[in-house]
Design a protein around this motif. Sequence first.
Motif, PDB file in Angstrom:
ATOM      1  N   ARG A  65      78.358 144.419 109.431  1.00  0.00           N
ATOM      2  CA  ARG A  65      77.097 144.503 108.786  1.00  0.00           C
ATOM      3  C   ARG A  65      76.003 143.913 109.646  1.00  0.00           C
ATOM      4  NH1 ARG A  65      78.307 141.059 103.481  1.00  0.00           N
ATOM      5  NH2 ARG A  65      78.883 139.127 104.409  1.00  0.00           N
ATOM      6  N   GLY A  66      76.327 142.703 110.327  1.00  0.00           N
ATOM      7  CA  GLY A  66      75.563 141.959 111.133  1.00  0.00           C
ATOM      8  C   GLY A  66      74.951 142.683 112.464  1.00  0.00           C
ATOM      9  N   TYR A  67      75.840 143.383 112.977  1.00  0.00           N
ATOM     10  CA  TYR A  67      75.642 144.251 114.305  1.00  0.00           C
ATOM     11  C   TYR A  67      74.653 145.442 113.617  1.00  0.00           C
ATOM     12  CZ  TYR A  67      79.006 141.934 116.977  1.00  0.00           C
ATOM     13  OH  TYR A  67      79.719 140.765 117.838  1.00  0.00           O
TER      14      TYR A  67
ATOM     15  N   PRO B  63      70.441 160.225 114.520  1.00  0.00           N
ATOM     16  CA  PRO B  63      72.004 159.573 115.334  1.00  0.00           C
ATOM     17  C   PRO B  63      72.085 157.994 115.351  1.00  0.00           C
ATOM     18  CG  PRO B  63      70.722 161.137 116.590  1.00  0.00           C
ATOM     19  CD  PRO B  63      69.900 160.819 115.557  1.00  0.00           C
ATOM     20  N   VAL B  64      71.063 157.382 115.178  1.00  0.00           N
ATOM     21  CA  VAL B  64      71.236 155.785 114.955  1.00  0.00           C
ATOM     22  C   VAL B  64      71.596 155.399 113.812  1.00  0.00           C
ATOM     23  CG1 VAL B  64      69.988 153.587 115.426  1.00  0.00           C
ATOM     24  CG2 VAL B  64      69.603 155.549 117.020  1.00  0.00           C
ATOM     25  N   PHE B  65      71.017 156.206 112.784  1.00  0.00           N
ATOM     26  CA  PHE B  65      70.986 156.200 111.362  1.00  0.00           C
ATOM     27  C   PHE B  65      72.663 156.163 111.111  1.00  0.00           C
ATOM     28  CE2 PHE B  65      71.647 157.534 106.929  1.00  0.00           C
ATOM     29  CZ  PHE B  65      70.916 156.802 106.225  1.00  0.00           C
ATOM     30  N   ALA B  66      73.264 157.164 111.571  1.00  0.00           N
ATOM     31  CA  ALA B  66      74.761 157.404 111.478  1.00  0.00           C
ATOM     32  C   ALA B  66      75.680 156.492 111.937  1.00  0.00           C
ATOM     33  CB  ALA B  66      75.047 158.866 112.080  1.00  0.00           C
ATOM     34  N   ALA B  67      75.088 156.043 113.349  1.00  0.00           N
ATOM     35  CA  ALA B  67      75.930 154.939 113.912  1.00  0.00           C
ATOM     36  C   ALA B  67      75.927 153.538 113.092  1.00  0.00           C
ATOM     37  CB  ALA B  67      75.536 154.620 115.311  1.00  0.00           C
ATOM     38  N   VAL B  68      74.564 153.285 112.527  1.00  0.00           N
ATOM     39  CA  VAL B  68      74.507 152.147 111.757  1.00  0.00           C
ATOM     40  C   VAL B  68      75.382 151.955 110.472  1.00  0.00           C
ATOM     41  CG1 VAL B  68      72.944 150.676 110.302  1.00  0.00           C
ATOM     42  CG2 VAL B  68      72.449 151.435 112.476  1.00  0.00           C
ATOM     43  N   LEU B  69      75.482 153.393 109.872  1.00  0.00           N
ATOM     44  CA  LEU B  69      76.334 153.482 108.413  1.00  0.00           C
ATOM     45  C   LEU B  69      77.706 153.303 108.871  1.00  0.00           C
ATOM     46  CD1 LEU B  69      76.455 154.404 105.515  1.00  0.00           C
ATOM     47  CD2 LEU B  69      76.604 156.921 106.619  1.00  0.00           C
TER      48      LEU B  69
ATOM     49  N   LEU C 183      61.128 153.752 108.140  1.00  0.00           N
ATOM     50  CA  LEU C 183      62.598 153.686 108.612  1.00  0.00           C
ATOM     51  C   LEU C 183      63.099 152.465 108.260  1.00  0.00           C
ATOM     52  CD1 LEU C 183      61.207 154.451 112.305  1.00  0.00           C
ATOM     53  CD2 LEU C 183      62.825 155.984 110.927  1.00  0.00           C
ATOM     54  N   ALA C 184      62.657 151.172 108.128  1.00  0.00           N
ATOM     55  CA  ALA C 184      63.218 150.046 107.509  1.00  0.00           C
ATOM     56  C   ALA C 184      64.031 150.400 106.250  1.00  0.00           C
ATOM     57  CB  ALA C 184      62.205 148.929 107.444  1.00  0.00           C
ATOM     58  N   GLY C 185      63.436 151.050 105.418  1.00  0.00           N
ATOM     59  CA  GLY C 185      64.103 151.572 104.113  1.00  0.00           C
ATOM     60  C   GLY C 185      65.218 152.268 104.362  1.00  0.00           C
TER      61      GLY C 185
ATOM     62  N   VAL D 235      72.926 150.611 105.794  1.00  0.00           N
ATOM     63  CA  VAL D 235      73.656 149.245 105.980  1.00  0.00           C
ATOM     64  C   VAL D 235      74.212 149.087 104.428  1.00  0.00           C
ATOM     65  CG1 VAL D 235      73.815 146.642 106.152  1.00  0.00           C
ATOM     66  CG2 VAL D 235      72.249 148.173 107.682  1.00  0.00           C
ATOM     67  N   VAL D 236      73.514 149.394 103.384  1.00  0.00           N
ATOM     68  CA  VAL D 236      74.094 148.963 101.992  1.00  0.00           C
ATOM     69  C   VAL D 236      74.983 150.062 101.583  1.00  0.00           C
ATOM     70  CG1 VAL D 236      73.429 148.847  99.602  1.00  0.00           C
ATOM     71  CG2 VAL D 236      71.754 147.793 101.175  1.00  0.00           C
ATOM     72  N   THR D 237      74.807 151.268 102.071  1.00  0.00           N
ATOM     73  CA  THR D 237      75.725 152.286 101.507  1.00  0.00           C
ATOM     74  C   THR D 237      77.012 152.228 102.335  1.00  0.00           C
ATOM     75  OG1 THR D 237      73.898 153.856 101.273  1.00  0.00           O
ATOM     76  CG2 THR D 237      76.199 154.873 101.667  1.00  0.00           C
ATOM     77  N   GLY D 238      77.095 151.740 103.796  1.00  0.00           N
ATOM     78  CA  GLY D 238      78.176 151.424 104.545  1.00  0.00           C
ATOM     79  C   GLY D 238      78.919 150.366 104.091  1.00  0.00           C
ATOM     80  N   MET D 239      78.511 149.314 103.552  1.00  0.00           N
ATOM     81  CA  MET D 239      79.250 148.159 102.898  1.00  0.00           C
ATOM     82  C   MET D 239      79.640 148.753 101.510  1.00  0.00           C
ATOM     83  SD  MET D 239      76.282 145.133 103.655  1.00  0.00           S
ATOM     84  CE  MET D 239      77.235 144.180 102.494  1.00  0.00           C
ATOM     85  N   ALA D 240      78.947 149.436 100.686  1.00  0.00           N
ATOM     86  CA  ALA D 240      79.581 149.892  99.513  1.00  0.00           C
ATOM     87  C   ALA D 240      80.402 150.819  99.726  1.00  0.00           C
ATOM     88  CB  ALA D 240      78.381 150.687  98.775  1.00  0.00           C
ATOM     89  N   ASP D 241      80.667 151.763 100.599  1.00  0.00           N
ATOM     90  CA  ASP D 241      81.779 152.604 100.900  1.00  0.00           C
ATOM     91  C   ASP D 241      82.895 151.631 101.542  1.00  0.00           C
ATOM     92  OD1 ASP D 241      82.691 155.453 101.444  1.00  0.00           O
ATOM     93  OD2 ASP D 241      83.074 154.391 103.103  1.00  0.00           O
TER      94      ASP D 241
END
Length: 370
Positions: free
Chosen positions: A100-102, A86-92, A131-133, A139-145
């Motif tokens: 991206r900072g948040y 769930p946190v992974f989805a919210a970060v994405l 988990l860090a990976g 984060v990278v996927t969200g920025m790329a999208d």
Amino acid sequence: MSGNRVSRGRLADVAFAVAVGVVALTAAAFDADTTTVDYALIAVSSAAPAFHRAGPHAPQAVLAVSTVSGSAYVLHAHPGPAASLPVFAAVLLAARAGHRGYAAGASGVFVASYIPTGPTTHDVVERTALLAGWFLCAVVTGMADRNWQAYLRQTEQRALEAERTREEAALRRAGEERLRIARELHDSLTHSISIVKLQAGVAVHLARKRGEEVPPALLAIQDASSEAMRELRSTLEVLRSDEPTGTPALLVERACAAGLSADLQVTGEAGPLPPTLDRAVYRIVQEALTNAARHAGAAKVQVRLAYEKDGLTVTVTDDGTADPSRPPTPGVGLTGMRERVTALAGTLHAGPRAQGGFEVRARLPLGEAG
């Protein structure tokens, strides 16, 4: 049509949150130590992403709720890495929205909550690195999208600008052709009809002066030439006119037919406006609806015309994606709109609203300026 897009987007968000919640709750069900509090924390953390489109600051709020709930669950139950979904989805989603900072900060907080859960140092390092990976990938996927979506919007905007440029060029060529036809008609037909009318009038005058009966055919020629001259003048006025052919109500109707959710509200006592003011109102509404169709997304647009004793206020608002923290760069349309309003001694406000969306408000005085 826009309402259907909004409904589909909300249904997709709910379906995504449900899928994430099912996976997280299923993983938690295999842990015999999971309590009712843990299930509640998982449910809150999983449901939060369903509201990430609720407003301009919704992604940050969703990220905070999901991170706090997920971290509390991890600290209380010490689950496996699957609890981070769930946190992974919210970060994405936060990274995709441009925060991206948040997203990176929330990732660090959540990963840190896993550190005390490992039985050995090797397990702690391994789990933290894993988990860090994952969260770095989110984060990278969200920025790329986000960049891809921005590229698609830019491409679409360029296509619309190119289409608009072609339409303006076609309208300009049509206007030039109308003027050419008007000149040709004026130089040829006007002269010829004037000669016919003049000669018929002279013939009628001479016949009456000599006391002769005026032939009916001659009177018919005189009347026909006068009528032809009047019709020709009317045709030339139409050909030379560049007035807009329509009203704000027609613009709203056309926008709705094109898929934009828009409606018109008129207050006060509507009356005839001076031609210059009437043309300015038409162009302001036209440009505002065009900008809403391009930039507001699946939004609802409200056009309001407020007639007063000493002026007219034109307001066009939408509940689109405009953000007050990122004011738009004025383009040709807004610049031309401001020039029209300034020429009429009026005032113009065009920018994002505090509650989200965009607003164009023009105050146009009546009287000599109009």
